[in-house]
Design an enzyme around this catalytic site. Structure first.
Site, PDB file in Angstrom:
ATOM      1  N   ASP A 111      -6.294  43.510  54.679  1.00  0.00           N
ATOM      2  CA  ASP A 111      -5.108  43.450  53.809  1.00  0.00           C
ATOM      3  C   ASP A 111      -4.678  44.823  53.313  1.00  0.00           C
ATOM      4  O   ASP A 111      -3.555  45.006  52.864  1.00  0.00           O
ATOM      5  CB  ASP A 111      -5.297  42.463  52.650  1.00  0.00           C
ATOM      6  CG  ASP A 111      -6.402  42.863  51.684  1.00  0.00           C
ATOM      7  OD1 ASP A 111      -7.215  43.745  52.022  1.00  0.00           O
ATOM      8  OD2 ASP A 111      -6.461  42.278  50.584  1.00  0.00           O
ATOM      9  N   HIS A 112      -5.555  45.801  53.386  1.00  0.00           N
ATOM     10  CA  HIS A 112      -5.243  47.210  53.133  1.00  0.00           C
ATOM     11  C   HIS A 112      -6.521  48.001  53.372  1.00  0.00           C
ATOM     12  O   HIS A 112      -7.577  47.432  53.660  1.00  0.00           O
ATOM     13  CB  HIS A 112      -4.715  47.457  51.707  1.00  0.00           C
ATOM     14  CG  HIS A 112      -5.546  46.826  50.638  1.00  0.00           C
ATOM     15  ND1 HIS A 112      -6.816  47.269  50.317  1.00  0.00           N
ATOM     16  CD2 HIS A 112      -5.311  45.759  49.831  1.00  0.00           C
ATOM     17  CE1 HIS A 112      -7.315  46.519  49.354  1.00  0.00           C
ATOM     18  NE2 HIS A 112      -6.421  45.579  49.049  1.00  0.00           N
ATOM     19  N   CYS A 166      -4.292  44.069  46.770  1.00  0.00           N
ATOM     20  CA  CYS A 166      -4.372  42.766  47.438  1.00  0.00           C
ATOM     21  C   CYS A 166      -3.095  41.932  47.341  1.00  0.00           C
ATOM     22  O   CYS A 166      -2.510  41.560  48.355  1.00  0.00           O
ATOM     23  CB  CYS A 166      -5.545  41.966  46.877  1.00  0.00           C
ATOM     24  SG  CYS A 166      -7.170  42.664  47.259  1.00  0.00           S
ATOM     25  N   ASP A 210     -10.832  41.218  53.747  1.00  0.00           N
ATOM     26  CA  ASP A 210     -10.399  41.805  52.474  1.00  0.00           C
ATOM     27  C   ASP A 210     -10.905  43.248  52.324  1.00  0.00           C
ATOM     28  O   ASP A 210     -12.107  43.505  52.476  1.00  0.00           O
ATOM     29  CB  ASP A 210     -10.956  40.939  51.339  1.00  0.00           C
ATOM     30  CG  ASP A 210     -10.138  41.033  50.070  1.00  0.00           C
ATOM     31  OD1 ASP A 210      -9.281  41.917  49.980  1.00  0.00           O
ATOM     32  OD2 ASP A 210     -10.375  40.216  49.171  1.00  0.00           O
ATOM     33  N   ASP A 211      -9.994  44.184  52.043  1.00  0.00           N
ATOM     34  CA  ASP A 211     -10.356  45.590  51.796  1.00  0.00           C
ATOM     35  C   ASP A 211     -10.943  46.280  53.023  1.00  0.00           C
ATOM     36  O   ASP A 211     -11.863  47.096  52.907  1.00  0.00           O
ATOM     37  CB  ASP A 211     -11.362  45.695  50.639  1.00  0.00           C
ATOM     38  CG  ASP A 211     -10.721  45.449  49.278  1.00  0.00           C
ATOM     39  OD1 ASP A 211      -9.577  44.967  49.236  1.00  0.00           O
ATOM     40  OD2 ASP A 211     -11.378  45.730  48.262  1.00  0.00           O
ATOM     41  N   HIS A 269      -3.331  36.113  47.213  1.00  0.00           N
ATOM     42  CA  HIS A 269      -4.253  36.459  46.133  1.00  0.00           C
ATOM     43  C   HIS A 269      -4.451  35.213  45.281  1.00  0.00           C
ATOM     44  O   HIS A 269      -3.473  34.582  44.865  1.00  0.00           O
ATOM     45  CB  HIS A 269      -3.713  37.609  45.293  1.00  0.00           C
ATOM     46  CG  HIS A 269      -4.753  38.198  44.390  1.00  0.00           C
ATOM     47  ND1 HIS A 269      -5.725  39.051  44.843  1.00  0.00           N
ATOM     48  CD2 HIS A 269      -4.994  38.022  43.071  1.00  0.00           C
ATOM     49  CE1 HIS A 269      -6.515  39.395  43.847  1.00  0.00           C
ATOM     50  NE2 HIS A 269      -6.088  38.778  42.756  1.00  0.00           N
TER      51      HIS A 269
END
Length: 490
Positions: free
Chosen positions: A305-306, A69, A27-28, A123
């Site tokens: 995810d980004h 997200c 995540d992130d 999410h």
């Protein structure tokens, strides 16, 4: 009865030839890995992910469709872009607003795989995913983390973790248990493992601080907004400011403001440590896969995810179309195809992930979605990357697309080419199903990635770039379909 038995045996035999899929999300995660060291994002110690990259197709230039997200995860898990899923925020569920689209785990479930997930895949929550999209799974393990907003980062002692394990340690424990169960079954599996870190708050075992001595942590050299950047492109990073320790600093998040130097260094060090923690957690899952003799039968996908800003331009977290937010790691290991490691610098998108995994697993290619696909359950708006596994320098996409929504029905549509990033911020009366409704332009940006990869100067109004802007505008307004049409047969 004999005939039925033969059919069952043949079915099991065919299914047994299919590759398993281990699908891992962090995540992130920006490209803060040793495998991306040429980006000079700061120190990184990720030996396990670097080792996986050396046995995978490593995409050096992979771009998400939205730096948030739920829109990003919805997009790559369905293989469709945000203007098709209609998910631009953390509140809407694609099956309610976009269509009853087949997801990656649902595809494999529908084709006889055991589909199992844990951690953060979609999410979470009722409104964003109906609690992790039940249609996608045979089994899903909900592992929740307390939403503690007191501090933005925390290094946790071993004694504390023995008493109260971190969320990603619980995810690993469940992944190991699930692998043991799946190894005993007579059918292939799709196992999705979603790690929470390095998402805020940056919570990690304290020993990882040793990998990042405080003296090595630097403040970004470009801790200012891009010159001539339109204010609509800016984000006040409300997520970070919601933590009490940051809120106590009375920072506004306003344009061309930043955090105190020591806070910047502390946050960056904590983020880097969180990334190394994820690296160690991935290693434990892969070691269990090896222990169970499943490595040669399993496709492994690892992505963020980004991306994430760590003080570059004075920005923090995500919520923009800047390179730091839409560029994130992607690697896919396919036994027998990528064993010696394959690196591509071709532009790829996260919507390409679904068709790639499907084809790599031995299924027929997914068909491209038609212009209006809300009633089409299975199709893709991406392109399988399997050809890049044998020819990483093949002629490929000339452009990739991202977008981000701002209040007031303003959408920022962004196109990245080999040399440039061009963005138009457009006021739309209703979310367009394509890039066709782009007449009311509020602001524009142009960054020269050949000479200004950090995107420090907006060149959109420079007279010597007029022809570049005109060409990129045509590409942006044309959207992704002409790009894919150019690749037919390649």
């Amino acid at each position: 009865m004999l005939f039925c038995a033969i059919i069952v045996i043949l079915f099991l035999s065919v299914e047994g030839e299919k590759k398993n899929v281990l699908f891992i999300i962090s995540d992130d995660l920006r490209p803060q890995l040793g495998a991306y060291k040429e980006l000079n994002l700061g120190p990184s110690f990720t030996p396990n992910l670097d080792n996986l990259a050396g046995k995978s197709l490593l995409m050096k230039r992979a771009y998400v469709q939205c730096a948030l997200c739920s829109p990003s995860r919805t997009s790559f898990l369905t293989g469709r872009r945000p203007d098709t899923t209609r998910v631009y925020d953390l509140k809407h569920y694609f099956r309610d607003v976009g269509g009853n689209f087949t997801t990656i785990p649902q595809f494999f479930k529908n084709h006889g795989y055991r589909s199992v997930g844990m951690g953060k895949i979609f999410h979470p929550g009722v409104t964003a995913s109906n609690n992790e999209d039940p249609l996608s799974w045979n089994n899903f393990y909900h592992l929740e983390e307390d939403q503690d907003l007191s501090v933005s980062w925390r290094a946790v002692s071993k004694a504390e973790r023995l008493k109260d394990p971190l969320i990603d340690e619980l995810v690993v424990a469940q992944a190991k248990t699930s692998l043991h169960h799946l190894a005993r079954e007579r059918r292939p599996f799709f196992l999705a493992v979603g790690f929470r870190r390095p998402h805020l708050p940056f919570v990690f075992p304290e020993e990882y601080l040793a990998d990042y001595p405080a003296t090595q942590i630097q403040i970004p050299r470009n801790d200012y907004a891009p010159i001539d950047m339109p204010s609509i492109a800016w984000s006040k990073y409300p997520e970070l400011r919601s933590y009490h320790d940051i809120g106590a600093l009375n920072v506004t998040g306003n344009l061309n403001t930043t955090l105190p130097d020591q806070i910047v260094k502390d946050l960056r060090r904590a983020y880097f440590s969180s990334v190394t923690f994820v690296d160690a957690m991935v290693a434990e899952v892969l070691a269990e896969l090896e222990k169970l003799n499943l490595m040669d039968d399993t496709i492994i996908s690892f992505i963020g995810d980004h991306g994430f800003s760590l003080g570059e331009h004075g920005l923090w977290a995500k919520n923009t179309n800047f390179e730091d937010n839409v560029h994130t790691p992607m690697m896919i290991r396919v036994p027998g195809k990528t064993d010696r490691g394959v690196v591509t610098n071709n532009l790829v998108e996260f919507v390409d992930l679904f068709p790639t995994i499907v084809e790599a697993a031995g299924f027929p290619p997914l068909r491209q979605c038609p212009e209006r696909s809300s009633q089409v359950y299975l199709c893709t708006e991406g392109k399988s990357m399997v050809p890049l596994m044998t020819d990483p320098d093949a002629q490929w996409k000339s452009a990739v697309f991202s977008q981000y929504e701002r209040p007031g029905n303003i959408m920022g549509y962004s196109v990245k080419t080999d040399k440039y990033r061009y963005t138009e911020w457009v006021r739309v009366s209703e979310k367009a199903s394509s890039n066709s409704d782009m007449a009311d332009v509020v602001a524009r940006e142009l960054y020269d990635h050949e000479n200004d990869y950090q995107e420090n100067v907006n060149l959109v109004d420079h007279h010597d770039k007029a022809s570049v802007v005109a060409s990129l505008k045509q590409t942006l307004h044309g959207g992704w379909r002409p790009i894919h049409t150019d690749l037919i047969g390649k």
